[in-house]
Design an enzyme around this catalytic site. Structure first.
Site, PDB file in Angstrom:
ATOM      1  N   LYS A  13       0.964  -1.379  -0.136  1.00 29.99           N
ATOM      2  CA  LYS A  13       0.117  -0.246  -0.041  1.00 29.99           C
ATOM      3  C   LYS A  13       0.933   1.217   0.041  1.00 29.99           C
ATOM      4  CE  LYS A  13      -1.780  -0.874   4.127  1.00 29.99           C
ATOM      5  NZ  LYS A  13      -0.925  -2.103   4.263  1.00 29.99           N
ATOM      6  N   ARG A  88      -9.140   1.452   8.992  1.00 26.68           N
ATOM      7  CA  ARG A  88      -8.707  -0.036   9.304  1.00 26.68           C
ATOM      8  C   ARG A  88      -9.847  -0.837  10.048  1.00 26.68           C
ATOM      9  NH1 ARG A  88      -2.932   0.834   9.294  1.00 26.68           N
ATOM     10  NH2 ARG A  88      -1.936  -1.148   9.014  1.00 26.68           N
ATOM     11  N   ARG A 123      12.059  -5.899   4.138  1.00 30.65           N
ATOM     12  CA  ARG A 123      12.019  -4.508   4.284  1.00 30.65           C
ATOM     13  C   ARG A 123      12.923  -3.455   5.176  1.00 30.65           C
ATOM     14  NH1 ARG A 123       6.171  -1.858   5.344  1.00 30.65           N
ATOM     15  NH2 ARG A 123       6.365  -3.080   7.139  1.00 30.65           N
ATOM     16  N   ARG A 156      11.971  -2.590  10.609  1.00 25.69           N
ATOM     17  CA  ARG A 156      10.977  -2.112  11.514  1.00 25.69           C
ATOM     18  C   ARG A 156      10.563  -3.090  12.543  1.00 25.69           C
ATOM     19  NH1 ARG A 156       5.740   0.143   8.356  1.00 25.69           N
ATOM     20  NH2 ARG A 156       4.606  -1.142   9.524  1.00 25.69           N
ATOM     21  N   ARG A 167      -0.280  -9.385  13.031  1.00 32.93           N
ATOM     22  CA  ARG A 167      -0.733  -8.010  12.098  1.00 32.93           C
ATOM     23  C   ARG A 167      -1.657  -8.694  10.925  1.00 32.93           C
ATOM     24  NH1 ARG A 167       4.585  -5.739  10.287  1.00 32.93           N
ATOM     25  NH2 ARG A 167       3.271  -4.336   9.117  1.00 32.93           N
TER      26      ARG A 167
HETATM   27  P1  AP5 Z   1       5.037  -1.655   1.499  1.00 32.15           P
HETATM   28  O1  AP5 Z   1       4.776  -0.706   0.537  1.00 32.15           O
HETATM   29  O2  AP5 Z   1       5.727  -0.988   2.730  1.00 32.15           O
HETATM   30  O3  AP5 Z   1       3.696  -2.219   2.255  1.00 32.15           O
HETATM   31  P2  AP5 Z   1       2.337  -1.464   3.244  1.00 32.15           P
HETATM   32  O4  AP5 Z   1       1.213  -2.419   2.636  1.00 32.15           O
HETATM   33  O5  AP5 Z   1       2.336  -0.311   3.143  1.00 32.15           O
HETATM   34  O6  AP5 Z   1       2.933  -2.496   4.540  1.00 32.15           O
HETATM   35  P3  AP5 Z   1       2.953  -1.628   5.824  1.00 32.15           P
HETATM   36  O7  AP5 Z   1       3.438  -2.955   6.766  1.00 32.15           O
HETATM   37  O8  AP5 Z   1       3.479  -0.458   6.115  1.00 32.15           O
HETATM   38  O9  AP5 Z   1       1.414  -1.658   6.160  1.00 32.15           O
HETATM   39  P4  AP5 Z   1       0.918  -1.714   7.745  1.00 32.15           P
HETATM   40  O10 AP5 Z   1      -0.423  -1.615   7.175  1.00 32.15           O
HETATM   41  O11 AP5 Z   1       1.038  -2.950   8.370  1.00 32.15           O
HETATM   42  O12 AP5 Z   1       1.679  -0.723   8.677  1.00 32.15           O
HETATM   43  P5  AP5 Z   1       1.373   0.504   8.844  1.00 32.15           P
HETATM   44  O13 AP5 Z   1       2.349   1.430   8.878  1.00 32.15           O
HETATM   45  O14 AP5 Z   1       0.160   1.357   7.996  1.00 32.15           O
HETATM   46  O15 AP5 Z   1       5.630  -2.979   1.105  1.00 32.15           O
HETATM   47  C1  AP5 Z   1       6.226  -3.806   1.755  1.00 32.15           C
HETATM   48  C2  AP5 Z   1       7.558  -4.459   1.511  1.00 32.15           C
HETATM   49  O16 AP5 Z   1       7.328  -4.973   0.173  1.00 32.15           O
HETATM   50  C3  AP5 Z   1       8.717  -3.217   1.028  1.00 32.15           C
HETATM   51  O17 AP5 Z   1       9.852  -3.534   1.635  1.00 32.15           O
HETATM   52  C4  AP5 Z   1       8.335  -2.802  -0.449  1.00 32.15           C
HETATM   53  O18 AP5 Z   1       9.481  -2.446  -0.987  1.00 32.15           O
HETATM   54  C5  AP5 Z   1       8.102  -4.378  -0.594  1.00 32.15           C
HETATM   55  N1  AP5 Z   1       7.149  -4.463  -2.129  1.00 32.15           N
HETATM   56  C6  AP5 Z   1       6.218  -3.601  -2.157  1.00 32.15           C
HETATM   57  N2  AP5 Z   1       5.477  -4.020  -3.278  1.00 32.15           N
HETATM   58  C7  AP5 Z   1       6.373  -5.143  -3.819  1.00 32.15           C
HETATM   59  C8  AP5 Z   1       5.883  -5.902  -4.957  1.00 32.15           C
HETATM   60  N3  AP5 Z   1       5.112  -5.650  -5.915  1.00 32.15           N
HETATM   61  N4  AP5 Z   1       7.006  -7.019  -5.211  1.00 32.15           N
HETATM   62  C9  AP5 Z   1       7.927  -7.077  -4.056  1.00 32.15           C
HETATM   63  N5  AP5 Z   1       8.138  -6.273  -3.158  1.00 32.15           N
HETATM   64  C10 AP5 Z   1       7.366  -5.251  -3.236  1.00 32.15           C
HETATM   65  O19 AP5 Z   1       0.865   0.759  10.618  1.00 32.15           O
HETATM   66  C11 AP5 Z   1       1.723   0.167  11.559  1.00 32.15           C
HETATM   67  C12 AP5 Z   1       1.018  -0.155  12.589  1.00 32.15           C
HETATM   68  O20 AP5 Z   1       0.352   1.230  13.132  1.00 32.15           O
HETATM   69  C13 AP5 Z   1      -0.330  -0.925  12.537  1.00 32.15           C
HETATM   70  O21 AP5 Z   1      -0.067  -2.311  12.907  1.00 32.15           O
HETATM   71  C14 AP5 Z   1      -1.083  -0.428  13.842  1.00 32.15           C
HETATM   72  O22 AP5 Z   1      -0.753  -0.719  15.006  1.00 32.15           O
HETATM   73  C15 AP5 Z   1      -1.165   1.250  13.628  1.00 32.15           C
HETATM   74  N6  AP5 Z   1      -2.177   1.731  12.760  1.00 32.15           N
HETATM   75  C16 AP5 Z   1      -1.775   2.460  11.585  1.00 32.15           C
HETATM   76  N7  AP5 Z   1      -2.966   2.725  11.145  1.00 32.15           N
HETATM   77  C17 AP5 Z   1      -3.914   2.579  11.900  1.00 32.15           C
HETATM   78  C18 AP5 Z   1      -5.242   2.558  12.032  1.00 32.15           C
HETATM   79  N8  AP5 Z   1      -5.964   3.182  11.084  1.00 32.15           N
HETATM   80  N9  AP5 Z   1      -6.107   2.033  13.007  1.00 32.15           N
HETATM   81  C19 AP5 Z   1      -5.339   1.623  14.050  1.00 32.15           C
HETATM   82  N10 AP5 Z   1      -4.079   1.313  14.002  1.00 32.15           N
HETATM   83  C20 AP5 Z   1      -3.246   1.774  13.059  1.00 32.15           C
END
Ligand code: AP5
Length: 210
Positions: A13, A88, A123, A156, A167
């Protein structure tokens, strides 16, 4: 244009949101990045969020809705924005509806759970600016050094394999029902996450412009 990017942790994402943000010249709002910045700064809500984030659980709806509400009122959101990682929960989606925000499209990046572990174990994120890389799929030019700001890239904390499983479970239980929520509003488009980031970018841009 107001967009939501939905998908399992590690589906890509953030990577796709960053790309579409450049293409459409609208900001990406990542609640995960905002929460990590708050944890680093030691703010009140950062301290409350830290425990949930480290364990792979969601931060409480009231905290996340509060920070999102303030953020979308900022000047740079006037011409649209991309929400990465919000909503979410159904409660968060309803809160967004109640803010009077019109969402044009919800882009789901769909990737099988088995691939997620591989993506997240490779990552690396910059500890200064938060930019995200992958050791195989999106490496930095210099090993361990952020291309954008020269900061140090690190693993991370919530990318540990056991935390990733937790997760994923939370995603399927609490967040995936949002697909039905937005399908019912006629806004959901699904992009199959490809092996190559560039291939996914092409499909994502087509989905956004369709
Ligand atoms: P990446 O683009 O980083 O993936 P992502 O979907 O953004 O993953 P995240 O881990 O950042 O999402 P998340 O939803 O768990 O965490 P967030 O920070 O929002 O890609 C992942 C890896 O794969 C990268 O290394 C990339 O280079 C590689 N990649 C990407 N596309 C690829 C492809 N096509 N082929 C190969 N490799 C590829 O949230 C973190 C925490 O914050 C949550 O767990 C929660 O505790 C809290 N939080 C955040 N928002 C909320 C909310 N709305 N409500 C409650 N808690 C929340």
């Amino acid at each position: 244009m107001n967009l939501i990017f939905l998908g399992a942790p590690g589906a890509g994402k953030g990577t796709q949101a960053e790309y579409i943000s450049e293409e459409l010249n609208i900001p990406t709002i990542s609640t995960g990045n905002m929460l990590r910045a708050a944890v680093k700064a030691g703010t009140d809500y950062g301290l409350k969020a830290k425990e949930a984030m480290d364990s792979g659980a969601l931060v409480s709806d009231d905290i996340v809705i509060g920070i999102l509400k303030d953020r979308i009122l900022e000047d740079d959101c006037k011409n649209g924005f991309i929400l990465d990682g919000f909503p979410r929960t159904v409660v968060q989606a309803q809160a967004l509806d109640n803010m009077g925000v019109t969402i044009d499209k919800v882009v789901e990046i769909n990737v099988a759970d088995e691939k997620i572990q591989q993506r997240l174990s490779g990552r690396r994120v910059c500890e200064s600016c938060g930019n995200s890389y992958h050791i195989d799929f999106k490496p930095t030019k210099v090993d361990g050094v952020c291309d954008a700001c020269g900061g140090k890239t690190v693993i991370r904390k919530d990318d540990e394999p056991a935390t990733v499983l937790s997760r994923l479970a939370t995603y399927h239980e609490v967040t995936a029902p949002l697909k039905d929520y937005y399908q019912a509003q006629g806004k959901l488009v699904t992009v199959d996450g490809q092996e190559e980031i560039a291939d996914t970018k092409k499909l994502t841009l087509e989905a956004v412009k369709a």
